[in-house]
Design a protein around this motif. Structure first.
Motif, mmCIF file in Angstrom:
data_model
loop_
_atom_site.group_PDB
_atom_site.id
_atom_site.type_symbol
_atom_site.label_atom_id
_atom_site.label_comp_id
_atom_site.label_asym_id
_atom_site.label_seq_id
_atom_site.Cartn_x
_atom_site.Cartn_y
_atom_site.Cartn_z
ATOM 1 N N UNK A 353 0.828 -1.200 0.000
ATOM 2 C CA UNK A 353 0.000 0.000 0.000
ATOM 3 C C UNK A 353 0.867 1.257 0.000
ATOM 4 N N UNK A 354 1.887 1.295 0.874
ATOM 5 C CA UNK A 354 2.760 2.474 0.914
ATOM 6 C C UNK A 354 3.440 2.695 -0.434
ATOM 7 N N UNK A 355 3.907 1.611 -1.046
ATOM 8 C CA UNK A 355 4.562 1.732 -2.344
ATOM 9 C C UNK A 355 3.609 2.298 -3.392
ATOM 10 N N UNK A 356 2.375 1.823 -3.389
ATOM 11 C CA UNK A 356 1.382 2.314 -4.340
ATOM 12 C C UNK A 356 1.137 3.803 -4.165
ATOM 13 N N UNK A 357 0.916 4.209 -2.934
ATOM 14 C CA UNK A 357 0.585 5.605 -2.658
ATOM 15 C C UNK A 357 1.704 6.537 -3.099
ATOM 16 N N UNK A 358 2.935 6.209 -2.777
ATOM 17 C CA UNK A 358 4.039 7.139 -3.028
ATOM 18 C C UNK A 358 4.518 7.090 -4.472
ATOM 19 N N UNK A 359 4.509 5.904 -5.103
ATOM 20 C CA UNK A 359 5.074 5.796 -6.444
ATOM 21 C C UNK A 359 4.155 6.319 -7.537
ATOM 22 N N UNK A 360 2.864 6.430 -7.261
ATOM 23 C CA UNK A 360 1.942 6.936 -8.269
ATOM 24 C C UNK A 360 1.831 8.462 -8.270
ATOM 25 N N UNK A 361 2.519 9.138 -7.351
ATOM 26 C CA UNK A 361 2.543 10.595 -7.326
ATOM 27 C C UNK A 361 3.464 11.127 -8.411
ATOM 28 N N UNK A 362 3.434 12.449 -8.631
ATOM 29 C CA UNK A 362 4.345 13.063 -9.586
ATOM 30 C C UNK A 362 5.700 13.281 -8.927
ATOM 31 N N UNK A 363 6.747 12.761 -9.559
ATOM 32 C CA UNK A 363 8.095 12.837 -9.024
ATOM 33 C C UNK A 363 8.852 11.579 -9.374
ATOM 34 N N UNK A 364 10.074 11.474 -8.897
ATOM 35 C CA UNK A 364 10.922 10.314 -9.166
ATOM 36 C C UNK A 364 10.874 9.356 -7.981
ATOM 37 N N UNK A 365 10.398 8.109 -8.172
ATOM 38 C CA UNK A 365 10.343 7.159 -7.058
ATOM 39 C C UNK A 365 11.738 6.689 -6.646
ATOM 40 N N UNK A 366 11.951 6.635 -5.332
ATOM 41 C CA UNK A 366 13.185 6.103 -4.755
ATOM 42 C C UNK A 366 12.845 4.853 -3.950
ATOM 43 N N UNK A 367 13.550 3.772 -4.224
ATOM 44 C CA UNK A 367 13.370 2.520 -3.494
ATOM 45 C C UNK A 367 14.628 2.269 -2.698
#
Length: 570
Positions: A353-367
């Protein structure tokens, strides 16, 4: 909005000391990272952010640099770094280097030379030396790591400024010769093949002209008592414009700047392409929502409404002009699945859930390493098992000076210690989690027999496979990268929902941040939405009647005036 490769990239952060040990000394190294490049390629990431690997005495584990042009002995050699860089590029990925500009180690040759007083010593002005006042420290500033921000040096017969550890003296960026030294160093690494820089703590580069005492920081300030006097100081934009002109604009690279204590409006100034400063920013505001009036070590309950307000403010303020890094985990933060999620019964669901919420926003995803398999916080009973200088300083000050009990202080450490994120990567269920054949530099989390890469790869419903699918979605649908953001259900206390729009495509993201079931209603679109991804078995429900299970996440795609997409749920 200008389209560039780095806006479309997914970045994976490696903390080298804890990633993979190839030579059996208990410390991760460059060859160990190279061994695992195929794993990262299979995950689908585009850029590997390499934590600091420069020569260092390791007081702050690499963020105290003693030589910017040499590789730390424990990590290998420059030949090892060159091989790693080449192998990253051979696989079609890029490399980001951590650059530490605010301070060096006290063992750096510049600092050692700066101790000699005299007008002819050019290095004296590379740092901040002060004789103090009335035989004491120049002011009341405290460091981010606890205690005074000043330390007296007998040889220099003066105090020097250190906003972090006493072994990390601050550099004087008002000195033009120092600036040119740093620009040369950055060009050195870019010429060696580096594709991007992560700039550490760089909105602290400008210091006030006078050493006035600091008033206590307010409850809304995440910085040390002196931090609000320093962050985003007058002249900071001139430095970044000069840095861009001297370095960044000369290479096909991108930059991300770590900046604590920066507002969304200030973030836009730093990252607006028209200003020619920085490409993107990593901000802290959303990660401070559970900080109490006493700062980061004082934990208060997580507030989703406050979190949503911060995210929305940044998304809307920078929309179409600036750019941010999207993250909930890194080497300085406890693991979010333990911090705000449920790392027992709903560990898998909340991690997805956390990954979904943050990665679908505008910006560059960091893992951050281990995030993709749902690694959790560590609970060491003994303070001797911790390694982080900030954690150890906090324990000493709270127990020895403030008189708090061991058990009370350890509760704060369990919640917020940076070592939560620094335990070894959990590769398999063999000894030491497959990280090393020797005793690791810091203990492995005991849950590695259950939570490890081998198990995750073998399980199609694992957190790892879900992360890979999120990355694939980002590469298939431009709306995830470039779509405009609009918040939904803004007042809901437990559900974070938003939409992204690009042309005739609308992406709707619905996430339940609680362990309780929720029922919400969204406006029904004229075209039936396709469920792209969910962290539960697919549920065919209309948008105007969404029944969400604990920590459930759903991603819908709507194409106006077009046929319905096939469901891509896993």
């Amino acid at each position: 909005m200008t389209r560039t490769w780095w806006k479309e990239a997914v970045i994976y952060q490696v903390y080298p000391r804890s990633f993979r040990d190839s030579d059996g000394d208990g410390i991760g190294d460059l060859k160990g990272i190279e061994e695992k490049l195929d794993y990262l390629k299979e995950l689908g990431v585009d850029v590997i952010w390499l934590g600091p690997v420069y020569k260092s005495p390791n007081d702050d584990y690499g963020y105290d640099v003693s030589d910017y042009y040499q590789i730390m002995d424990e990590f290998g050699s420059m030949e090892d770094w060159t091989s790693l860089c080449s192998e990253i590029h051979r696989r079609g990925m890029k490399i980001m280097m951590d650059i530490i500009l605010n301070h060096t180690s006290d063992e750096h040759a510049w600092f050692q030379a700066s101790k000699a007083p005299g007008d002819n010593n050019k290095y004296r002005d590379y740092y901040f030396w002060n004789e103090g006042r009335s035989g004491g420290e120049p002011n009341n500033w405290e460091s981010f790591f606890g205690g005074s921000a000043w330390k007296h040096d007998e040889e220099a017969r003066a105090y020097y400024l250190h906003l972090f550890s006493a072994k990390q003296p601050d550099l004087n960026w008002s000195n033009q010769a120092l600036r040119q030294e740093m620009y040369s160093m950055m060009r050195f690494w870019l010429e060696k093949g580096v594709d991007a820089f992560r700039l550490d703590a760089v909105n602290l580069l400008v210091k006030p002209g006078e050493w006035q005492d600091a008033e206590p920081a307010g409850p809304d300030q995440c910085l040390a008592p002196c931090g609000h006097l320093i962050a985003n100081g007058d002249g900071i934009h001139d430095i970044f414009q000069e840095m861009n002109d001297e370095v960044f604009s000369r290479y096909p690279m991108f930059t991300v700047a770590e900046m604590a204590g920066v507002s969304a409006e200030e973030g836009l100034l730093y990252t607006d392409a028209a200003r020619k400063e920085l490409d993107s920013i990593i901000y802290f505001e959303h990660m401070d929502v559970d900080n109490g009036p006493g700062g980061r070590w004082e934990t208060i309950p997580f507030s989703l409404p406050a979190f949503k307000q911060i995210i929305t403010r940044w998304q809307l303020t920078l929309q179409g002009k600036g750019w941010i890094g999207l993250y909930l985990n890194n080497h300085d933060q406890p693991r979010v699945v333990s911090r705000w999620g449920n790392d027992t019964r709903y560990r898998v669901e909340s991690a997805k859930m956390f990954a979904t919420c943050i990665q679908m926003l505008q910006g560059s995803p960091y893992i951050y390493q281990g995030e993709e398999i749902g690694m959790t916080n560590i609970w060491f009973d003994n303070i001797q098992d911790y390694r982080d200088v900030e954690t150890l300083n906090f324990y000493r000050i709270e127990c020895e000076i403030n008189g708090r009990s061991h058990d009370e202080v350890m509760q704060d450490i369990y919640h917020k210690s940076r070592d939560n994120a620094r335990t070894p990567m959990q590769w398999d269920d063999s000894a030491n989690a497959g990280f090393s054949e020797a005793t690791p530099w810091i203990n492995v989390n005991p849950n590695y027999r259950e939570i490890n890469v081998a198990n995750a790869l073998a399980d199609p419903s694992s957190v790892w496979h879900y992360y890979r699918e999120l990355i694939r979605l980002r590469k298939r649908h431009e709306v995830i990268v470039y779509g405009e953001y609009k918040p939904l259900l803004e007042e809901h206390p437990d559900v974070f929902a938003y939409q992204r729009t690009l042309g005739d495509e609308i992406l709707i993201v619905v996430t339940n941040f609680s362990a309780d079931e929720q029922t919400v209603a969204l406006d029904a679109p004229p075209t039936k939405p396709a469920l792209l991804l969910s962290n539960y078995p697919a549920a065919e429900e209309p948008l105007d009647s969404q029944h969400l299970r604990p920590f459930e996440a759903r991603i819908y795609l709507i194409r106006s005036g077009a046929g319905q997409s096939e469901s891509e749920t896993i």
